[in-house]
Write a protein that holds these residues in place. Structure first.
Motif, mmCIF file in Angstrom:
data_model
loop_
_atom_site.group_PDB
_atom_site.id
_atom_site.type_symbol
_atom_site.label_atom_id
_atom_site.label_comp_id
_atom_site.label_asym_id
_atom_site.label_seq_id
_atom_site.Cartn_x
_atom_site.Cartn_y
_atom_site.Cartn_z
ATOM 1 N N TRP A 160 65.564 33.879 27.333
ATOM 2 C CA TRP A 160 64.501 33.519 26.125
ATOM 3 C C TRP A 160 65.020 34.534 25.022
ATOM 4 O O TRP A 160 64.625 34.245 23.801
ATOM 5 N N GLU A 161 65.662 35.510 25.326
ATOM 6 C CA GLU A 161 66.316 36.494 24.355
ATOM 7 C C GLU A 161 67.423 36.258 23.804
ATOM 8 O O GLU A 161 67.916 37.314 22.994
ATOM 9 N N THR A 162 68.070 35.358 24.352
ATOM 10 C CA THR A 162 69.768 35.423 23.768
ATOM 11 C C THR A 162 69.542 33.940 22.992
ATOM 12 O O THR A 162 69.436 32.837 23.617
ATOM 13 N N GLY A 163 70.077 34.038 21.736
ATOM 14 C CA GLY A 163 70.170 32.876 20.865
ATOM 15 C C GLY A 163 71.094 31.729 21.177
ATOM 16 O O GLY A 163 70.818 30.670 21.101
ATOM 17 N N SER A 164 72.150 32.281 21.754
ATOM 18 C CA SER A 164 73.107 31.298 22.407
ATOM 19 C C SER A 164 72.419 30.592 23.263
ATOM 20 O O SER A 164 72.964 29.308 23.338
ATOM 21 N N VAL A 165 71.778 30.920 24.122
ATOM 22 C CA VAL A 165 71.169 30.013 25.257
ATOM 23 C C VAL A 165 70.003 29.475 24.707
ATOM 24 O O VAL A 165 69.985 28.020 24.878
ATOM 25 N N THR A 166 69.014 29.820 23.884
ATOM 26 C CA THR A 166 68.168 28.938 23.433
ATOM 27 C C THR A 166 68.559 27.793 22.484
ATOM 28 O O THR A 166 68.080 26.771 22.345
ATOM 29 N N ASP A 167 69.567 28.151 21.695
ATOM 30 C CA ASP A 167 70.261 27.028 20.843
ATOM 31 C C ASP A 167 70.693 25.888 21.228
ATOM 32 O O ASP A 167 70.679 24.593 21.029
ATOM 33 N N ARG A 168 71.282 26.375 22.781
ATOM 34 C CA ARG A 168 71.710 25.038 23.687
ATOM 35 C C ARG A 168 70.626 24.298 24.342
ATOM 36 O O ARG A 168 70.288 23.221 24.554
ATOM 37 N N PHE A 169 69.504 24.896 24.676
ATOM 38 C CA PHE A 169 68.534 24.406 25.469
ATOM 39 C C PHE A 169 67.391 23.728 24.667
ATOM 40 O O PHE A 169 67.053 22.741 24.741
ATOM 41 N N GLU A 170 67.051 24.266 23.107
ATOM 42 C CA GLU A 170 66.155 23.689 22.474
ATOM 43 C C GLU A 170 66.584 22.353 21.778
ATOM 44 O O GLU A 170 67.774 22.393 21.293
ATOM 45 N N GLY A 171 65.646 21.234 21.989
ATOM 46 C CA GLY A 171 65.879 19.973 21.229
ATOM 47 C C GLY A 171 67.096 19.069 21.972
ATOM 48 O O GLY A 171 67.403 18.115 21.664
ATOM 49 N N THR A 172 67.752 19.719 23.337
ATOM 50 C CA THR A 172 68.499 18.910 23.845
ATOM 51 C C THR A 172 68.051 18.096 25.030
ATOM 52 O O THR A 172 67.034 18.696 25.939
ATOM 53 N N GLY A 173 68.236 16.810 25.295
ATOM 54 C CA GLY A 173 67.580 15.971 26.490
ATOM 55 C C GLY A 173 66.424 15.773 26.401
ATOM 56 O O GLY A 173 65.488 16.123 27.424
ATOM 57 N N VAL A 174 65.763 15.603 25.491
ATOM 58 C CA VAL A 174 64.185 15.338 25.170
ATOM 59 C C VAL A 174 63.740 13.946 25.904
ATOM 60 O O VAL A 174 64.222 12.862 25.707
ATOM 61 N N VAL A 175 62.731 14.249 26.676
ATOM 62 C CA VAL A 175 61.965 13.063 27.318
ATOM 63 C C VAL A 175 60.684 13.004 26.661
ATOM 64 O O VAL A 175 59.786 14.031 27.284
ATOM 65 N N PRO A 176 60.248 12.207 25.795
ATOM 66 C CA PRO A 176 58.780 12.432 25.234
ATOM 67 C C PRO A 176 57.777 12.093 26.251
ATOM 68 O O PRO A 176 57.957 11.669 27.291
ATOM 69 N N LYS A 177 56.538 12.608 25.930
ATOM 70 C CA LYS A 177 55.471 12.627 27.079
ATOM 71 C C LYS A 177 55.132 11.098 27.124
ATOM 72 O O LYS A 177 54.913 10.819 28.426
ATOM 73 N N GLU A 178 55.066 10.143 26.224
ATOM 74 C CA GLU A 178 54.913 8.656 26.458
ATOM 75 C C GLU A 178 55.939 8.137 27.394
ATOM 76 O O GLU A 178 55.594 7.301 28.221
ATOM 77 N N VAL A 179 57.186 8.398 27.282
ATOM 78 C CA VAL A 179 58.325 7.949 28.309
ATOM 79 C C VAL A 179 57.966 8.542 29.603
ATOM 80 O O VAL A 179 58.038 8.011 30.702
ATOM 81 N N ALA A 180 57.555 10.061 29.791
ATOM 82 C CA ALA A 180 57.334 10.531 30.921
ATOM 83 C C ALA A 180 56.347 9.846 31.841
ATOM 84 O O ALA A 180 56.208 9.624 32.964
ATOM 85 N N GLU A 181 55.196 9.542 30.988
ATOM 86 C CA GLU A 181 54.095 8.893 31.730
ATOM 87 C C GLU A 181 54.235 7.519 32.025
ATOM 88 O O GLU A 181 53.813 7.029 33.014
#
Length: 483
Positions: free
Chosen positions: A312-333
């Motif tokens: 959580w403290e490393t920008g290169s990690v969070t940049d790859r994690f955030e916004g990648t592979g999104v499954v919206p709540k309505e799809v999950a439900e």
């Protein structure tokens, strides 16, 4: 019919007229019901459809059944969460859900199909191309086939074909319980030994009208949470490895081993084999062993905290994690997702909270997220913290008393639904007995059954290069889905 979690019920009392069954199923699903199991049972006059619904907010289960001799109306067009269940019913029984959008085989075991020989979705257009991956993969991994329809790097559609690990395990339970039944449960998905063993024991205990002693329940909880700790720690390390962040990857790989060794310290097996049995557990903790286990947990948790905090403290990690592979709540439900994958999309479903039993009375854990890789990773970290807290508390206050109760004959012509929150999500075992008190049908739903489709949705309109990261963020089971 409303049924109690982990209580036997008279199966005949769930029976409805076919038309009323479909009307009731549709109305209850529309009212917020979530299918935990939907399957066909062979009957002298055809097949009996059985639907078990969970109303999670109320902590209520409802079970309905009906007899069909021929086709029935598919509910999938209105309730997509049933699409795999209805495909499975057709594959295993031949009962056709008319109106289902695509009755493609899912395990290749019912209609003479062969793994790998099936129709696939295709996307037509200029410069659209297809990328096929597997079923044989580089490295040590189970077989599965992934077919991408792409325009350049952009993924229009990912189709996942499994079934290569099908072993016919559900049929092996019929005629039990016997000496092999628990072994089959423990090996349904090897990294979820405790989760499936507990679900099996819960079904047997309900049908035998036996409650495991409080000490046994606490010991089961310790082992289940150690299984969760090891799996989530390993997954966070693997996610770090997928984005080439070696510090966390290296540390978490070792720390997963430390957590597995704690399980071995209790029962002699790193995956928890032979720990549970109907009526209780096979191994106890004396004062010295409980003290040693807590000391190891505290030291290992401190190292896990240090290693994971780097993510959580490393920008290169969070940049790859955030916004990648999104499954919206309505799809999950809509797809009926369970476990960390559902919670990361903002779906507040956790069997430990919604259907508390044994040591989980009063369990709380509020999680939510945006449905991306970051959320699925962070939910794991929240669960690691909660599991460490639970295990530490139980080790400090183990109830006194025996660790097992006698588990006798099962109630004939009855059924039980057993739910357990495994580390991937909700596990459901449904056991039906015949006149002789033996299993006449046994149905298992591993959390991967519902969640593989979420991986396909996570890749939609994403980059094909994101596939390894998205795949690891779910880390689903092939054999648990294929059975």
């Amino acid at each position: 019919m409303k049924v109690e979690h982990l209580s036997a019920f008279n199966f005949a009392s769930t029976d409805l007229d076919p038309s009323l069954f479909l009307e009731t199923a549709a109305s209850r699903l529309a009212a917020g019901g979530r299918a935990v199991s939907y399957f066909a049972v062979p009957d002298r006059a055809g097949h009996r459809l059985v639907l078990a619904l969970a109303f999670d907010r109320e902590g209520r289960l409802e079970v309905y059944s009906t007899l069909f001799e021929g086709p029935f109306r598919a509910l999938t067009p209105s309730f997509p969460q049933l699409h795999l269940f209805e495909r499975e019913i057709y594959e295993q029984s031949g009962l056709k859900p008319e109106g289902h959008p695509w009755l493609k085989p899912i395990r290749f075991n019912g209609q003479g199909a062969v793994p790998g020989l099936a129709d696939y979705f295709t996307v037509h257009g200029s410069q659209v191309h297809e990328v096929a991956v597997g079923p044989v993969h580089a490295g040590v991994i189970e077989p599965g086939h992934f077919r991408f329809q792409c325009h350049g790097e952009r993924v229009f559609h990912l189709e996942i074909m499994l079934g290569y690990q099908h072993r016919g395990l559900e049929r092996k339970f019929i005629g039990g319980p016997d000496g092999r039944s628990l072994h089959y449960a423990e090996t349904l998905a090897g990294d979820t030994t405790i989760g499936h063993a507990w679900a099996y024991c819960g079904a047997v205990e309900a049908l035998a009208a036996v409650n495991a002693p409080p000490r046994a329940q606490a010991l089961r909880g310790i082992m289940l949470e150690l299984e969760r700790l090891a799996s989530h720690t390993g997954d966070l390390g693997a996610l770090a490895g997928d984005v080439a962040f070696l510090p966390t990857a290296s540390f978490c790989g070792r720390l997963r081993g430390e957590l597995l060794n704690m399980t071995a310290l209790v029962c002699g097996n790193r995956f928890g084999r032979n720990m549970l049995k109907p009526g209780g557990v096979n191994f106890d903790l004396d004062f010295a062993l409980a003290k040693e286990l807590k000391l190891r947990l505290e030291n290992t948790y401190r190292d896990v905290e240090n290693a994971v905090s780097l993510l959580w403290e490393t920008g290169s990690v969070t940049d790859r994690f955030e916004g990648t592979g999104v499954v919206p709540k309505e799809v999950a439900e809509g797809l009926g997702l369970v476990g960390p994958a559902a919670r990361a999309s903002g779906v507040g479903l956790d069997t430990r909270r919604n259907f508390p039993a044994g040591p989980y009375e009063g369990f709380t854990l509020g999680v939510s997220g945006s449905g991306d890789v970051y959320s699925r990773a962070y939910v794991r970290w929240l669960e690691i913290q909660k599991s460490a807290e639970l295990v530490g508390g139980w080790l400090d206050a183990l109830p006194e008393g025996p660790v097992a109760a006698d588990c006798g004959a099962l109630k004939p012509e009855s059924a039980a639904v057993s739910l357990v929150e495994g580390w991937r999500g909700q596990i459901c075992h449904v056991a039906l007995t015949g006149r002789d008190g033996k299993f006449r049908h046994y149905k298992i739903t591993d959390p991967s059954f519902q969640n593989w489709q979420a991986l396909a949705m996570a890749l939609r309109n994403g980059e094909i290069s994101d596939f390894p990261l998205c795949n690891k963020s779910f880390n689903l089971s092939y054999c648990g889905r294929d059975l």
